[in-house]
Design a protein around this motif. Structure first.
Motif, PDB file in Angstrom:
ATOM      1  N   PHE A  12      14.439  64.795  62.919  1.00  0.00           N
ATOM      2  CA  PHE A  12      13.984  65.022  64.343  1.00  0.00           C
ATOM      3  C   PHE A  12      13.176  66.301  64.379  1.00  0.00           C
ATOM      4  O   PHE A  12      11.426  65.878  63.541  1.00  0.00           O
ATOM      5  CB  PHE A  12      15.241  65.588  65.598  1.00  0.00           C
ATOM      6  N   ASP A  13      13.450  67.083  63.751  1.00  0.00           N
ATOM      7  CA  ASP A  13      12.674  68.611  64.001  1.00  0.00           C
ATOM      8  C   ASP A  13      11.744  68.483  61.801  1.00  0.00           C
ATOM      9  O   ASP A  13      12.558  68.115  61.226  1.00  0.00           O
ATOM     10  CB  ASP A  13      13.434  69.840  64.034  1.00  0.00           C
ATOM     11  N   LYS A  14      10.214  68.429  62.533  1.00  0.00           N
ATOM     12  CA  LYS A  14       9.779  68.624  61.398  1.00  0.00           C
ATOM     13  C   LYS A  14       9.161  67.003  60.696  1.00  0.00           C
ATOM     14  O   LYS A  14       8.836  66.869  59.873  1.00  0.00           O
ATOM     15  CB  LYS A  14       9.765  69.647  60.534  1.00  0.00           C
ATOM     16  N   THR A  15       9.649  65.778  61.479  1.00  0.00           N
ATOM     17  CA  THR A  15       9.934  65.040  61.269  1.00  0.00           C
ATOM     18  C   THR A  15       8.818  63.680  61.564  1.00  0.00           C
ATOM     19  O   THR A  15       8.504  62.982  61.309  1.00  0.00           O
ATOM     20  CB  THR A  15      11.393  64.106  60.769  1.00  0.00           C
ATOM     21  N   LEU A  16       9.702  64.311  63.429  1.00  0.00           N
ATOM     22  CA  LEU A  16       9.113  63.022  64.272  1.00  0.00           C
ATOM     23  C   LEU A  16       8.108  64.259  65.084  1.00  0.00           C
ATOM     24  O   LEU A  16       7.047  64.236  65.401  1.00  0.00           O
ATOM     25  CB  LEU A  16       9.753  62.522  65.004  1.00  0.00           C
ATOM     26  N   ILE A  17       8.440  65.387  64.610  1.00  0.00           N
ATOM     27  CA  ILE A  17       7.207  67.174  65.961  1.00  0.00           C
ATOM     28  C   ILE A  17       7.053  67.860  64.527  1.00  0.00           C
ATOM     29  O   ILE A  17       7.822  67.775  63.763  1.00  0.00           O
ATOM     30  CB  ILE A  17       8.331  67.630  66.639  1.00  0.00           C
ATOM     31  N   PHE A  90       4.701  64.907  69.542  1.00  0.00           N
ATOM     32  CA  PHE A  90       5.739  64.424  68.700  1.00  0.00           C
ATOM     33  C   PHE A  90       3.815  63.827  67.751  1.00  0.00           C
ATOM     34  O   PHE A  90       2.803  64.360  67.933  1.00  0.00           O
ATOM     35  CB  PHE A  90       6.178  62.779  68.645  1.00  0.00           C
ATOM     36  N   TYR A  91       4.177  64.168  66.412  1.00  0.00           N
ATOM     37  CA  TYR A  91       3.224  63.451  64.866  1.00  0.00           C
ATOM     38  C   TYR A  91       2.362  62.354  65.737  1.00  0.00           C
ATOM     39  O   TYR A  91       2.658  61.017  66.563  1.00  0.00           O
ATOM     40  CB  TYR A  91       3.446  62.904  63.513  1.00  0.00           C
ATOM     41  N   PRO A  92       1.581  62.486  65.200  1.00  0.00           N
ATOM     42  CA  PRO A  92       0.322  60.790  65.648  1.00  0.00           C
ATOM     43  C   PRO A  92       0.926  60.083  65.135  1.00  0.00           C
ATOM     44  O   PRO A  92       2.096  60.142  64.017  1.00  0.00           O
ATOM     45  CB  PRO A  92      -1.557  61.002  64.651  1.00  0.00           C
ATOM     46  N   PRO A 245       4.244  68.095  56.284  1.00  0.00           N
ATOM     47  CA  PRO A 245       2.615  67.960  57.704  1.00  0.00           C
ATOM     48  C   PRO A 245       1.478  68.900  56.526  1.00  0.00           C
ATOM     49  O   PRO A 245       1.338  68.687  55.479  1.00  0.00           O
ATOM     50  CB  PRO A 245       3.233  69.817  58.476  1.00  0.00           C
ATOM     51  N   LYS A 246       0.557  67.686  57.312  1.00  0.00           N
ATOM     52  CA  LYS A 246      -1.089  67.776  56.392  1.00  0.00           C
ATOM     53  C   LYS A 246      -1.308  69.118  55.982  1.00  0.00           C
ATOM     54  O   LYS A 246      -1.112  69.846  57.117  1.00  0.00           O
ATOM     55  CB  LYS A 246      -1.638  66.343  56.987  1.00  0.00           C
ATOM     56  N   GLY A 247      -1.174  69.127  54.743  1.00  0.00           N
ATOM     57  CA  GLY A 247      -2.537  71.089  54.235  1.00  0.00           C
ATOM     58  C   GLY A 247      -1.091  71.794  54.010  1.00  0.00           C
ATOM     59  O   GLY A 247      -1.406  72.317  53.480  1.00  0.00           O
ATOM     60  N   ASP A 248      -0.398  71.049  54.240  1.00  0.00           N
ATOM     61  CA  ASP A 248       1.066  72.619  54.362  1.00  0.00           C
ATOM     62  C   ASP A 248       1.693  72.233  52.225  1.00  0.00           C
ATOM     63  O   ASP A 248       2.393  71.497  52.139  1.00  0.00           O
ATOM     64  CB  ASP A 248       2.413  71.967  55.176  1.00  0.00           C
ATOM     65  N   SER A 249       1.034  73.113  51.700  1.00  0.00           N
ATOM     66  CA  SER A 249       1.656  73.064  50.259  1.00  0.00           C
ATOM     67  C   SER A 249       2.698  73.222  49.975  1.00  0.00           C
ATOM     68  O   SER A 249       3.776  72.038  49.258  1.00  0.00           O
ATOM     69  CB  SER A 249       0.426  73.889  49.619  1.00  0.00           C
ATOM     70  N   LYS A 250       3.307  73.459  50.678  1.00  0.00           N
ATOM     71  CA  LYS A 250       4.954  74.373  50.306  1.00  0.00           C
ATOM     72  C   LYS A 250       5.551  73.287  50.830  1.00  0.00           C
ATOM     73  O   LYS A 250       6.561  73.169  49.191  1.00  0.00           O
ATOM     74  CB  LYS A 250       5.422  75.647  51.167  1.00  0.00           C
ATOM     75  N   ALA A 251       5.503  72.797  51.594  1.00  0.00           N
ATOM     76  CA  ALA A 251       5.932  71.718  52.336  1.00  0.00           C
ATOM     77  C   ALA A 251       6.163  70.170  51.668  1.00  0.00           C
ATOM     78  O   ALA A 251       6.712  69.448  51.109  1.00  0.00           O
ATOM     79  CB  ALA A 251       5.617  71.098  53.869  1.00  0.00           C
ATOM     80  N   ALA A 268       5.087  61.212  52.367  1.00  0.00           N
ATOM     81  CA  ALA A 268       3.387  61.189  52.743  1.00  0.00           C
ATOM     82  C   ALA A 268       2.881  61.959  54.358  1.00  0.00           C
ATOM     83  O   ALA A 268       4.344  62.732  54.417  1.00  0.00           O
ATOM     84  CB  ALA A 268       3.369  59.384  53.642  1.00  0.00           C
ATOM     85  N   GLU A 269       2.252  61.833  54.117  1.00  0.00           N
ATOM     86  CA  GLU A 269       1.845  62.943  55.581  1.00  0.00           C
ATOM     87  C   GLU A 269       2.086  62.579  57.062  1.00  0.00           C
ATOM     88  O   GLU A 269       2.554  61.622  57.045  1.00  0.00           O
ATOM     89  CB  GLU A 269       0.582  63.638  55.640  1.00  0.00           C
ATOM     90  N   ALA A 270       3.215  63.777  57.893  1.00  0.00           N
ATOM     91  CA  ALA A 270       3.408  63.168  58.854  1.00  0.00           C
ATOM     92  C   ALA A 270       2.311  62.616  60.059  1.00  0.00           C
ATOM     93  O   ALA A 270       2.090  63.404  61.007  1.00  0.00           O
ATOM     94  CB  ALA A 270       4.258  64.195  59.766  1.00  0.00           C
ATOM     95  N   ASP A 271       1.661  61.695  59.291  1.00  0.00           N
ATOM     96  CA  ASP A 271       1.108  61.154  60.593  1.00  0.00           C
ATOM     97  C   ASP A 271       1.952  59.015  60.471  1.00  0.00           C
ATOM     98  O   ASP A 271       1.560  58.566  59.173  1.00  0.00           O
ATOM     99  CB  ASP A 271      -0.204  60.784  59.869  1.00  0.00           C
TER     100      ASP A 271
END
Length: 314
Positions: A12-17, A90-92, A245-251, A268-271
């Motif tokens: 859920f966390d950081k996967t869907l939101i 939520f993510y797009p 997350p888009k643009g998060d180089s660490k992730a 993939a990016e979270a979209d």
């Protein structure tokens, strides 16, 4: 068991939101989220100094109760948690992707022959009531998360004490906990059908009699903390997908390490909108699993059919 279910299992966390679901609680009570998590992260070491071992993944639940008892989260209860769940962003593409993955199978006529269908499950170290309050709840077939008890069942062991029961409904005890390791238990419960039937997860069940084979599962999560589940699914032939997350180089580097180590099949990016990598990978893999189920069942039918008698020519 027909084994015609495709289970898409989501963290859920950081996967869907984008962040942590507890943020609406902190906003309501004027608490800095960083200060809360800094305190939580320091607790294992502080308790270790007292000779007490705690679970790093779920100690935050105890700290929430501590904050309630200190009046910091005054009046926090399950009803409020559900209300806070409505605030989660939520993510797009969520929750649309949930229905689209169901439709991929349900709208294909030939899959109806064997009643093939998609089910969605949430397995999270977050709070179940907040997930139930969110807009995703109508799209899921089951939730494994952490749960609180408001009014503990009283003991009758000491009948001498005549105290009035506290009528205030606030979170009082932890009822159920999921940590990053016990997520694997949830996956086995889905596998064996414990969530649908009264089957203990430790019961011995032949693999061909389990409700959802691991090969019919897809697990979607965001990172290293999900390695136990990634490992189980990879071991038994399931599919694994990582999100960042888009643009998060660490992730990005974290999920890149996961694919390099063979922990996940793709990332993939979270979209989750139509046309994105996440959307296409998930829909195509659901189709592949559905096709495998269809072909297997069709072969079973053909192989079980007896040979039609013909004329004997001498």
């Amino acid at each position: 068991m027909e084994q015609n279910i495709i289970a898409v299992i989501w963290d859920f966390d950081k996967t869907l939101i984008p962040g942590y679901m507890q943020d609406p609680i902190f906003n309501e009570y004027g608490i800095d989220s960083k200060e809360f998590w800094d305190e939580v992260n320091a607790l294992p070491q502080k308790y270790a100094q007292k000779g007490i071992k705690v679970n790093n993944d779920t100690i935050y639940l105890n700290h929430i109760i501590t904050c309630i008892n200190q009046g910091i989260f005054k009046g926090l209860n399950n009803e409020k948690l559900r209300e806070f769940g409505k605030e989660l962003k939520f993510y797009p593409g969520v929750p649309e992707i949930f229905q689209d993955l169901k439709d991929v199978v349900e709208k294909e006529q030939k899959y109806k022959t064997f009643s093939i269908q998609v089910e969605h499950y949430i397995v999270s170290t977050g709070i179940t009531e907040m997930i139930k309050g969110s807009k995703i709840n109508d799209y899921v077939d089951g939730i494994w998360g952490c749960e609180f008890i408001e009014k503990p069942i009283r003991s009758n062991l000491d009948i001498k004490i005549d105290e009035k029961e506290n009528s205030e409904e606030t979170l009082n005890q932890i009822g159920y906990m999921i940590d990053n390791t016990s997520k694997t238990r949830a996956v086995f419960e889905i596998n064996k059908g414990s969530n649908k039937f009264k089957i203990d997860v430790n019961s011995k069940i032949d693999r061909d009699k389990r409700r959802v084979p691991f090969t019919n599962m897809i697990y979607v999560a965001d990172g290293p903390s999900d390695i136990p589940v990634f490992s189980i699914l990879k071991q038994y032939g399931g599919k694994t997908f990582a999100i960042y997350p888009k643009g998060d180089s660490k992730a990005f580097n974290q999920v890149n390490d996961l694919i390099r180590d063979g922990r996940v099949d793709m990332y993939a990016e979270a979209d989750y909108q139509k046309g994105t990598t996440a959307y296409m990978w998930l829909t195509e893999n659901v189709k592949q699993i559905a096709e495998q189920i269809y072909n297997f069942n069709l072969k079973q039918v053909i192989d079980s059919a007896g040979k039609v008698p013909g004329h004997i020519v001498e």
